[in-house]
Scaffold this active site. Structure first.
Site, PDB file in Angstrom:
ATOM      1  CD  GLU A 111       4.513  17.672 -22.589  1.00 38.15           C
ATOM      2  OE1 GLU A 111       3.778  18.498 -22.001  1.00 38.15           O
ATOM      3  OE2 GLU A 111       4.072  16.631 -23.128  1.00 38.15           O
TER       4      GLU A 111
ATOM      5  CG  ASN B 267      -4.780  17.823 -20.118  1.00 39.27           C
ATOM      6  OD1 ASN B 267      -3.817  17.063 -20.102  1.00 39.27           O
ATOM      7  ND2 ASN B 267      -5.781  17.728 -19.269  1.00 39.27           N
TER       8      ASN B 267
ATOM      9  CE  LYS C 181      -2.595  13.582 -14.147  1.00 41.37           C
ATOM     10  NZ  LYS C 181      -3.006  13.923 -15.530  1.00 41.37           N
TER      11      LYS C 181
ATOM     12  CG  HIS D 275      -1.286  17.057 -23.761  1.00 34.97           C
ATOM     13  ND1 HIS D 275      -0.564  18.219 -23.843  1.00 34.97           N
ATOM     14  CD2 HIS D 275      -0.423  16.116 -23.293  1.00 34.97           C
ATOM     15  CE1 HIS D 275       0.680  18.002 -23.437  1.00 34.97           C
ATOM     16  NE2 HIS D 275       0.790  16.723 -23.092  1.00 34.97           N
TER      17      HIS D 275
ATOM     18  NE  ARG E   1      -1.929  17.401 -12.333  1.00 32.87           N
ATOM     19  CZ  ARG E   1      -1.298  16.601 -11.482  1.00 32.87           C
ATOM     20  NH1 ARG E   1      -1.615  16.614 -10.206  1.00 32.87           N
ATOM     21  NH2 ARG E   1      -0.375  15.787 -11.893  1.00 32.87           N
TER      22      ARG E   1
ATOM     23  CG  HIS F 117       3.427  12.719 -25.253  1.00 29.53           C
ATOM     24  ND1 HIS F 117       2.064  12.573 -25.255  1.00 29.53           N
ATOM     25  CD2 HIS F 117       3.704  13.746 -24.396  1.00 29.53           C
ATOM     26  CE1 HIS F 117       1.539  13.467 -24.433  1.00 29.53           C
ATOM     27  NE2 HIS F 117       2.517  14.183 -23.897  1.00 29.53           N
TER      28      HIS F 117
ATOM     29  CG  HIS G 193      -3.936  12.581 -25.212  1.00 30.84           C
ATOM     30  ND1 HIS G 193      -4.436  13.223 -24.092  1.00 30.84           N
ATOM     31  CD2 HIS G 193      -2.663  12.262 -24.923  1.00 30.84           C
ATOM     32  CE1 HIS G 193      -3.478  13.285 -23.173  1.00 30.84           C
ATOM     33  NE2 HIS G 193      -2.395  12.717 -23.650  1.00 30.84           N
TER      34      HIS G 193
ATOM     35  CD  GLU H  58      -5.938  16.263 -15.132  1.00 32.24           C
ATOM     36  OE1 GLU H  58      -4.909  15.666 -14.832  1.00 32.24           O
ATOM     37  OE2 GLU H  58      -6.441  16.303 -16.256  1.00 32.24           O
TER      38      GLU H  58
ATOM     39  NE  ARG I  30      -4.059  -1.683   2.205  1.00 32.48           N
ATOM     40  CZ  ARG I  30      -3.903  -2.591   3.160  1.00 32.48           C
ATOM     41  NH1 ARG I  30      -2.911  -2.488   4.012  1.00 32.48           N
ATOM     42  NH2 ARG I  30      -4.761  -3.585   3.233  1.00 32.48           N
TER      43      ARG I  30
ATOM     44  CE  LYS J 220       2.881  17.957 -14.044  1.00 31.90           C
ATOM     45  NZ  LYS J 220       3.011  16.762 -14.835  1.00 31.90           N
TER      46      LYS J 220
HETATM   47 ZN    ZN Z   1       2.497  15.666 -22.457  1.00 35.70          ZN
END
Ligand code: ZN
Ligand code: ADP
Length: 360
Positions: free
Chosen positions: A185, A245, A143, A248, A241, A265, A252, A237, A121, A227
């Site tokens: 980025e 994106n 994340k 993105h 936040r 990416h 994506h 998020e 955990r 960030k």
């Molecule tokens: Zn990215």
């Protein structure tokens, strides 16, 4: 050395950035944590170049290090690999006072973070990101995730490291294309929050690409600070936040439609940023120079400007994105360099018009 504090409700931590800090990692870590059993997780490319430096420095300060080397590549970010890493944790008799060290790019970082978050955990972990993308993005914000056959990063959690150590010199061995795609980025941070950073990249692109250490320290520290501030404001998020994106949403969709094989990416995000900027211009939210300055940077980086994908396929994929809120598309749109808004007012008509155009 630059130190950036990530202020979170329970788990605040520091990001340390400087050239050559790998060899001092044991010393710095000993200030944060008692020496303990340590599992170093890296990939084969990085292992060859950097593992011994980190291992020796940790050992000198009493950390008992075993290492596990992944095969490089995004397809390693899986539950199957997690199972193998749990075996390594058991074999090395890790417990809640032990440590996992992630040394590498986003794959090693996400994978190690996921294992650290779930083994017993949760056991402490630190990040030593070695790719530009991991240094400015994936190592900050907590994340952690692995991929599922039905979706990228679909199995995961939020789990913060004890500390992040960024050695800007590690970029000297990073393949050039990884540096360039990581820079996308950094450009993104400029567009969403920091006109001065954007201008600095425009002026200093040559120095950055030549790995001038001062320039690297500046862009990495500025990106991490941006960030860190955003994450501190919105750990899970829920609202601000989402501006991270930028580029993105369409990025994506491009990655998904090409099965994560054709574009890196950063390449997909660069095209996504150009589309988002053009949408903003079409909607009258900003002037055309906001688009043109981004286009010029993307061109100078030699990144692709088109995908050959059909606009209707991109639009269909956009609606499948996990970030579409109750069937509504949300876009991060620039209102200037350094400022964005989140909009659900982008009509299919505008989208289809913009996606039909190309960038020259
Ligand atoms: Zn990215
Ligand atoms: P990301 O782009 O998310 O960081 P990866 O973890 O897959 O993704 O890293 C990209 C590639 O760069 C991998 O092949 C990895 O082994 C390699 N790599 C990362 N950092 C370095 C480095 N400092 N020197 C050489 N290769 C590196």
């Amino acid at each position: 050395m630059k130190t950036i504090r990530v202020n979170l409700s329970d788990d605040s931590y520091n990001i340390f950035i400087d050239k050559g800090i790998l060899k001092g990692i044991g010393d710095m870590l000993a200030k944060e944590k008692q020496p303990c059993k340590t599992l170093l997780i890296t990939d084969k490319n990085i292992d060859r170049i950097y593992s011994h430096i980190v291992t020796e420095s940790l050992a000198q300060h009493g950390f008992r290090v075993k290492s596990f080397t992944l095969t490089p590549g995004e397809d390693q970010k899986s539950l199957e690999t997690a199972m193998i890493l749990y075996e390594a944790c058991f074999d090395h008799k890790l417990d809640r006072s032990s440590l996992i060290v992630a040394l590498g790019g986003g794959v090693a970082g996400d994978m190690s973070g996921f294992v650290a978050a779930t083994f017993m955990r949760g056991i402490p972990f630190i990040q030593i990101p070695t790719s530009l993308l991991a240094q400015v993005d994936s190592s900050i914000g907590g994340k952690v995730a692995v991929n599922h056959p039905r979706g990228k990063n679909m199995i995961g959690s939020f789990y913060q490291p004890l500390a992040v150590f960024i050695d800007t010199e590690t970029l000297s061995t990073l393949p050039a294309i990884e540096l360039v795609t990581g820079l996308v980025e950094v450009i993104k941070y400029g567009v969403i929050k920091d006109a001065e950073l954007f201008e600095y990249i425009e002026k200093s692109l040559y120095d950055i690409l030549q790995l001038d250490q001062k320039a690297l320290l500046k862009i990495i520290a500025t990106s991490c600070q941006i960030k860190a501030d955003i994450v501190a404001e919105d750990e899970k998020e829920k609202h601000v936040r989402a501006i991270l994106n930028y580029g993105h949403t369409i990025g994506h969709a491009i990655e998904a439609l090409t099965h994560y094989k054709k574009y890196r990416h950063g390449e997909a995000v660069a095209i996504g940023m150009l589309y988002a900027a053009r949408i903003a211009v079409e909607m009258g939210l900003t002037g055309s120079t906001v688009f043109e300055r981004q286009l010029s940077l993307v061109k100078r980086l030699g990144l692709p400007l088109s995908t050959g994908l059909k606009p209707k396929d991109i639009i269909k994929t956009l609606y499948l994105d996990k970030k579409a809120v109750s069937g509504k598309l949300r876009f991060v749109l620039p209102t200037g360099i350094g400022e964005v808004i989140i909009s659900d007012q982008v009509t299919e008509e505008i989208l289809s018009h913009v996606l039909t155009g190309n960038f020259v």
